[in-house]
Design an enzyme around this catalytic site. Structure first.
Site, PDB file in Angstrom:
ATOM      1  N   GLU A 842     -68.261  47.780  35.368  1.00  0.00           N
ATOM      2  CA  GLU A 842     -67.890  46.753  36.349  1.00  0.00           C
ATOM      3  C   GLU A 842     -68.484  45.407  35.975  1.00  0.00           C
ATOM      4  OE1 GLU A 842     -68.324  45.859  41.135  1.00  0.00           O
ATOM      5  OE2 GLU A 842     -68.562  47.907  40.436  1.00  0.00           O
ATOM      6  N   ARG A 920     -75.687  48.674  50.647  1.00  0.00           N
ATOM      7  CA  ARG A 920     -74.860  49.845  50.983  1.00  0.00           C
ATOM      8  C   ARG A 920     -75.746  51.057  51.283  1.00  0.00           C
ATOM      9  NH1 ARG A 920     -69.497  51.970  50.946  1.00  0.00           N
ATOM     10  NH2 ARG A 920     -68.503  50.039  50.267  1.00  0.00           N
ATOM     11  N   GLU A1308     -65.164  57.575  45.784  1.00  0.00           N
ATOM     12  CA  GLU A1308     -66.609  57.750  45.950  1.00  0.00           C
ATOM     13  C   GLU A1308     -67.027  58.758  47.029  1.00  0.00           C
ATOM     14  OE1 GLU A1308     -68.554  53.494  45.004  1.00  0.00           O
ATOM     15  OE2 GLU A1308     -66.765  53.403  46.241  1.00  0.00           O
TER      16      GLU A1308
END
Length: 1372
Positions: A842, A920, A1308
């Site tokens: 990423e 997160r 995920e």
């Protein structure tokens, strides 16, 4: 072409051709001199141009490079076919052979081979990078099998192949059909003998009608043990071309090679390398006399690693595979004579034969060798590695050397004059990789004597991963007993351990203690005491795990004692010296074939949405035609780049000397910070990194510069020759060190609050309060395709184009434009597909492309950079390790009232995405539990390791694992089951989370209850307790774990997506969108959306590539949200075109979409549209700590049952049941594949994959270095780690109103569910500890490796080395 002797002497050897030749896929190729340095893989990819065979690791550990080699065996008078790793095979080692690559098996134009067809249709290929390797392993098995192989043989042949995407189950299912049906593939009969509508049942191999029953019940997709036949199990000789023609299409062994006689070879390679292939022992001895320090090789599985990875410089290599005297295999009256060049797979065949033919008591040692060889390595390695090579390497962890020593083997040694001597194996090993061979001697053969009556030999091995892994400790133990009345007396013994010293070590004092004693309990207790003093491992021993290794030496001997006693009991029926509850300790592990079921509804929407379609690239992937970045051919003026990397974790750069690099052949240029045309400062979120380190380095592996040369190897060699002088500075490597030093990245302290935590603790509402710490281990992405980019300039350097393996082409575009000082409009990045990403590509792939762009731009020449696996793992970052400190208050009934949590992650040496990962983790720190009072503080730690980054789950799994740790602890405190505590605290519809979001459409209860019903939890609990009460040394455990995963990027601006849709006049549609295909099936789902929108078949829609000049400013393909966003963007574009078409469609009744498209074109209607989507109703304010960061949640739950060996820490997952709420799935087959892949990857994180850094916890590793930087030392799950029963279900009847076509995101959410296996392991360990009276809570860090499992199982074998609170070290 040179020769060993005079031309006359060579002529006498054979009349065969003198030129070196090789056949590749039926095509004859002459091998010129000068290529001895090349591997077969380099030759196939770079010279022949066959890129289907992939480079995954370069050390024979992943199987991506598997090819089949065929040669004619003069002795057997037949062709032999076997799979090998092309990345290790020296090119000249296959001279005179036929190499078949995946391209030679079948292709999309000429027709797929049944193996390829079956894998494609079974959803067995996701990213596709490992697929050619699996195809070739299976193909080699079928070509070499006289009869259809068994399921066990199929699973065994895949032991050397790794997959990171699929979870293996669909691969096994695809290949299982070849075991169950007749071998119709290779016979003319084919499917012609069947009636038109008949079907061959995979269970029986006979015609049956069960498929028609399945088709009538198409809503349920259930795959049992072959009892329910599936659409994809049709006779496996089909294709677009007539299937029965496969028999004719199989590549035959070239006739020239049948007639050709081998000749000796004398060839050369780069850097003065010499390559000899003698054909007689005399030739070999003459060469050995001339070159005493020569390396002899057969499989190159050790020398290849030494030369490539350990940089050892060997100038002369002698390939001894064709020396007949070294290939002897003679079964004699007193034992077996085994030539030193005999390959391990051949040795296994001989052992199997003699075990079947000879008296059982004679072959006990053979059985021990066979069992040890089963787990020795992958099939490809065993097919080439030789017995003598393994012996003479003298590795201290060799699996076979302790057995040779214990089994009384003798080694025959020959010197250059032909004199021979014999030495016992026990005396052969002198020190670390030192053996009793002088410079003029070779090992010619091994003699293994038959075992005598009442002589027992047993093998032992414990590794991180059961299959294809090096041992932590292994052993060969032998005892010879003599019957004296009722008793047995030890007359001889041998106890040899590997992994405890610099060489295979014989426990001589223990042996002397045993001799003359009665075989009884007293002997056992005495021997264990002697053994403790006999085998000493220093506290700072290389490899660490000292306490574990010491305990294994005792455990192995105890197991041996039980096994021998059990054997004696069997021989003397009336005697039972081994209690029944102990017997499971001596049973060898036997794995049943994997059984899977997938249960889902199919809710179709239009022509394609909702249908379980196969991956659009699957047919290209199974044939090796699918192209990846490294497959891009370089033009003639192209260059290869290699990075100059830091060797210190924290230091000032004093000077750089590049003269050594510049003097090397093939060198073109070297570039440092002063060469950069634009800006040297880069970063994913803030510019806190340098492209090339200018003054300081802050981790090992930081980029200092880049070298370009004519070949990949020359570039790497030049980069290694750059000498950097450093002034070392103090380094911080662990989270705890960072906390102590207050080493936090600026502006990264975050808080979340709900209720009043302090008031709750003080008010007396809580009956109990617990406090604790949780260490959460990191994880390497281990995408099979290493990072790779090809960069070139256009228009005189005015534009820069690149093809990159990345999840974020826009990041590559941005970084390259930034460092070159070009506008983004002049830089284009394209990505066709990538071989796995999982978050690792990423942000951390961008600096690699940027580094290569500098020489490309300055030289105006194309540059390719492809990282070696070890470099990739060292520099590209991993999943963040976490440290959590919790304080939890709860009632006696189990209701949680307050959570006070401090959470820290290890960012490494830059911010990258670490703050978002921490956020997160904080969002997910409730998992699924209603907690009235919550306070969470998070900090991002700066350390001197390479920057950690995104990885599937993005911090969510770490946050949830901390939560489940304290949930499990509450259960222990209250003497309740963890499942009960979970249920008491479940959130539900309308629950308000600790960050203010209210749950809507919450399906947690439905998911949980359905799982509980399907796994029959109460019954499973009873059965496990029953098993545990009857088994002392094997224990089972079960667990059920829920999850709730928020879907959206937590940074609002990233929740946008663009797409471009073109309709052509023939009715076909080209779609381009900003998402990257990395195996997750994104392109397939998006194409399904477009097909359904236009009401056309899926085959009419094509998605070519992702490109920054088509879709600008695209967010990375991440956060599980790509199908939601890009599907919606494509739908928007399709709706625009449909609206324009509507007036024309209304006027005429068109018979096809192509007619309508043509009519619209005639009417000058725009058939192209740009679609756009933004995720609505999201946003979070960190100032107030409140908002709606997520569009919706995906709910899931998993049940797992495991079994552990308490003496060794070995474990396997017996059952895994997973259920997820995915709304109305866009493609249930692809979603099931995502669930299975995520679960197995998660299993790696919680139980197998341990990162070991050079830090205070691992002082035997150089500071800041990553020790586990390849498949040899870092173990991802293999096929052998898949649960025996693996069941996946999708919740039915709950459409998701908040995403496209009522679907939900899947990438995920399932990952964390593998923690069910982790807590099941903990449940099993608790059962062991209870037996020794320890019922207290205990910590278990992930990964729960054999070391952690074993050392938590307290017993008399761990007691001498550890206390009850012992916690093995972990790099966190």
């Amino acid at each position: 072409m040179g020769s060993l002797k005079t031309d006359e002497e060579v002529d006498q050897i054979g009349e065969g051709s003198k030129e070196a030749i090789l056949y590749v896929n039926g095509v004859r190729r002459v091998l010129p001199d000068g290529l001895a340095h090349l591997t077969l893989l380099e030759y196939l990819r770079e010279i022949v141009g066959l890129t289907g065979t992939k480079l995954g690791c370069g050390e024979g550990g992943c199987g991506a490079c598997t090819v089949m080699v065929s040669y004619y065996d003069e002795k057997l008078k037949k062709c032999l076919h076997y799979a090998i790793n092309a990345c290790l095979a020296p090119l000249y080692s296959v001279e005179g052979m036929h190499v078949i690559t995946v391209e030679g098996v079948g292709n999309s134009k000429g027709g797929l081979h049944p193996i390829q067809e079956s894998l494609a249709r079974s959803h067995g290929s996701q990213c596709g990078f490992c697929t050619p390797g699996f195809i070739m392993s299976m193909y080699a098995l079928l070509r070499s099998s006289q009869t259809p192989p068994s399921e066990e043989q199929i699973e065994e042949c895949l032991a050397g192949n790794l997959c990171r995407c699929t979870g293996y189950r669909p691969i096994v299912d695809a290949f299982r059909v070849f075991a169950k049906t007749d071998d119709m593939l290779y016979t003319e009969a084919s499917s012609l003998s069947l009636q038109e509508h008949e079907f061959v049942c995979p269970s029986t191999g006979k015609p049956c009608s069960c498929r028609s029953k399945t088709e009538s019940n198409n809503n349920k997709c259930s795959l049992g043990q072959g009892t329910v036949c599936m659409e994809r199990f049709r006779p496996v000789s089909y294709s677009e071309i007539e299937g029965s023609k496969y028999t004719d299409k199989e590549l035959i062994f070239p006739p020239e090679l049948l007639l050709r006689k081998s000749s000796p070879l004398n060839l050369s390679g780069f850097g003065g390398l010499r390559w000899f292939r003698p054909l007689r022992l005399q030739h070999l001895l003459e060469l050995k006399a001339k070159y005493p320090d020569v390396k002899l090789l057969v499989g190159n599985s050790e020398v290849g690693i030494e030369m490539r990875l350990k940089r050892m410089d060997y100038r002369v290599l002698i390939f001894v595979m064709h020396v007949p005297e070294l290939n002897a295999l003679n079964v004699k009256d007193d034992g077996i004579e085994i030539g030193a060049a005999v390959r391990l797979s051949e040795l296994m065949k001989v052992f199997r034969r003699v075990i079947a033919e000879r008296a059982a008591h004679e072959t006990i040692a053979c059985k021990a060798f066979l069992e040890q060889l089963k787990w020795f390595a992958g099939t490809q390695i065993k097919n080439v590695a030789s017995v003598g090579g393994n012996i003479c390497t003298a590795s201290p962890i060799s699996d076979l050397n302790p057995l040779w020593m214990a089994a009384r083997a003798e080694f025959q040694i020959t010197d250059c004059k032909g004199n021979t001597r014999t030495t016992p194996a026990e005396n052969f090993f002198l020190g670390y990789r030192k053996v009793d061979l002088s410079r003029n001697e070779i090992l010619q053969s091994i003699f293994l004597p038959w075992t005598r009556p009442f002589e027992f030999v047993k093998e032992f091995k414990q590794a991180h991963r059961r299959e294809d892994d090096i041992a932590i400790v292994n052993a060969g133990i032998r005892v010879f007993l003599e019957q004296r009345g009722e008793n047995q007396v030890v007359t001889d013994a041998s106890i040899v351990y590997g992994g405890v010293a610099p060489l295979s070590l014989s426990a001589r004092t223990t042996k002397e203690f045993l001799i003359g004693k009665l075989w009884n309990q007293e002997l056992l207790e005495g021997a264990l005491k002697v053994l403790q003093k006999d085998i000493l491992i220093k506290d700072d021993a290389p490899g660490g795990m000292v306490e574990f290794r010491k305990s294994l030496t005792l455990s192995f001997f105890f197991k041996f004692f039980l096994w021998v006693s059990h054997q004696i009991d069997g021989a003397q029926c009336n005697k039972k010296s081994v209690p029944l509850s102990y017997q499971s300790a001596v049973e060898s592990f036997h794995r049943p074939p994997v059984i899977g079921s997938q249960d889902y509804d199919i809710t179709r929407h239009g022509t394609a949405v909702g249908s379980p379609e196969v991956h659009l690239s699957s047919r290209l992937q199974v044939t090796g035609e699918a192209a990846y970045a490294d497959d891009t051919p370089l033009p003639p003026n192209g260059l290869h780049a290699a990075l100059v990397l830091s060797k210190k974790p924290h230091a000032r750069i004093l000077s750089i000397d590049d003269s050594g690099a510049k003097s090397l052949p093939g060198f073109v240029g070297i570039y440092f910070t002063d060469s950069i045309p634009g800006d040297n400062k880069i970063g994913a979120v803030i510019a806190d990194e340098e492209l090339f380190a200018s003054e300081y380095v802050t981790c090992v592996g930081q980029v200092i510069g880049v070298v370009v040369a004519d070949t990949h190897e020359n570039a790497k060699l030049a980069a290694r020759k750059v000498h950097v002088e450093y002034e070392e500075l103090p380094a911080i490597l662990l989270i705890q060190d960072a906390i102590n030093a207050k080493s936090f990245l600026p502006n990264t302290e975050k808080w979340m609050r709900k209720g009043d935590v302090d008031l709750c603790f003080q008010s007396g509402q809580c009956d109990k309060v617990i406090e604790g710490e949780v260490h959460v281990g990191g994880q390497e992405h281990f995408y099979l395709e290493p990072n790779s980019s090809v960069i070139w300039t256009m228009d005189g350097g005015n534009e820069v184009h690149m093809i990159s393996s990345t999840q974020a082409p826009q990041k590559h575009q941005k970084y390259v434009s930034h460092v070159l000082g070009l506008p983004m409009s002049k830089v284009v990045c394209k990505t066709k597909r990538i071989g796995g990403g999982f978050g690792g590509k990423e942000t951390r792939s961008a600096f690699i492309a940027a580094a290569a762009s500098v020489p490309s731009y300055l030289l105006n020449r194309p540059v390719k950079i492809t990282l070696d696996r070890d470099t990739d793992m060292m520099i590209s970052g991993q999943r963040h390790s976490f440290f959590g400190k919790y304080k939890v208050g709860f009632t006696n009934g189990g209701k949680v009232l307050a959570l006070d949590l401090e959470i820290y992650n290890n960012a490494g040496n830059s911010l990258d995405l670490s703050l978002a990962v921490l956020e997160r983790a904080m969002f997910h720190s409730d998992n699924v539990y209603e907690i009235p009072n919550v306070r969470i503080m998070g900090r991002v730690c700066f350390t001197n390791i390479p920057s950690n980054t995104a990885f599937r789950g993005f911090g969510g799994p770490q946050g949830m694992l901390i939560t489940e740790n304290w949930i499990q602890r509450i259960a222990v405190e209250l003497k309740k089951s963890p499942e009960e505590i979970r249920e008491i605290n479940f959130q539900g519809e309308g629950s308000v989370l600790h960050y203010g979001q209210q749950l809507q459409h919450c399906t947690l209860a439905q998911v949980w209850n359905e799982l509980k019903l399907s796994c029959e939890f109460s019954k499973a609990r009873e059965e496990v307790d029953q098993f545990n009460s009857h088994n002392r040394w094997k224990k089972r455990g079960i667990s059920m774990v829920p999850t709730k995963f928020g879907i959206s990027f937590t940074l609002k601006l990233m929740n946008q997506a663009g797409a471009l849709v073109h309709v052509y006049t023939d009715g076909t549609v080209l779609v381009t969108h900003g998402g990257v295909e990395m195996g997750q099936g994104l392109h397939t789902k998006v194409a399904q959306v477009a097909a359904s929108a236009f009401n056309i078949p899926l085959s009419s829609v094509f998605i070519s590539e992702t490109s920054t000049d088509k879709i600008p400013n695209a967010s990375p393909t991440a956060a599980s949200a790509s199908s939601d966003m890009y599907g919606a963007a494509v739908l928007d574009a399709c709706e625009q075109i449909k609206a324009r078409m509507e007036p024309i469609a209304a006027k005429h009744n068109f018979s096809s979409f192509a007619e309508l498209a043509s009519a619209c074109y005639v009417a000058r209607i725009d058939l192209s549209a740009h679609g756009f989507y933004i995720t609505p109703d999201i946003g979070f304010d960190w100032v107030t700590g409140k908002g709606n960061p997520f569009r919706y949640f995906t709910y899931g739950a998993a049940f797992a049952e495991v079994e552990i060996d308490t003496l060794t820490g070995d474990f396997h997952t017996r059952v895994a049941n997973v259920i997820l709420d995915l709304g109305h799935s866009l493609n249930p087959a692809i979603d099931v594949g995502q669930i299975e892949g995520a679960f197995i990857q998660g299993l790696g994180w919680v139980a197998l994959e341990e990162l070991k850094w050079g830090d205070p916890a691992h002082k035997w590793i150089p500071p800041g270095y990553l020790y586990t930087c390849g498949p040899g030392s870092y173990k991802i799950p293999s096929l052998n780690d898949v649960p025996f029963k693996f069941n996946v279900s999708l919740l039915k009847g709950h459409p998701n109103v908040k995403a496209i076509h009522s679907s939900k995101a899947v990438g995920e959410p399932p990952f964390f569910l593998a923690s069910a296996a982790f807590f099941a392991i903990k449940d099993a360990i608790a059962s062991v500890r209870a037996e020794v009276g320890n019922n207290d809570w205990f910590p278990l860090d992930n990964p729960a490796t054999p070391e952690r499992i074993r050392m938590a199982c307290l017993d008399q074998f761990t007691e001498p080395f550890i206390g009850a609170s012992f916690r093995p070290k972990l790099s966190v």
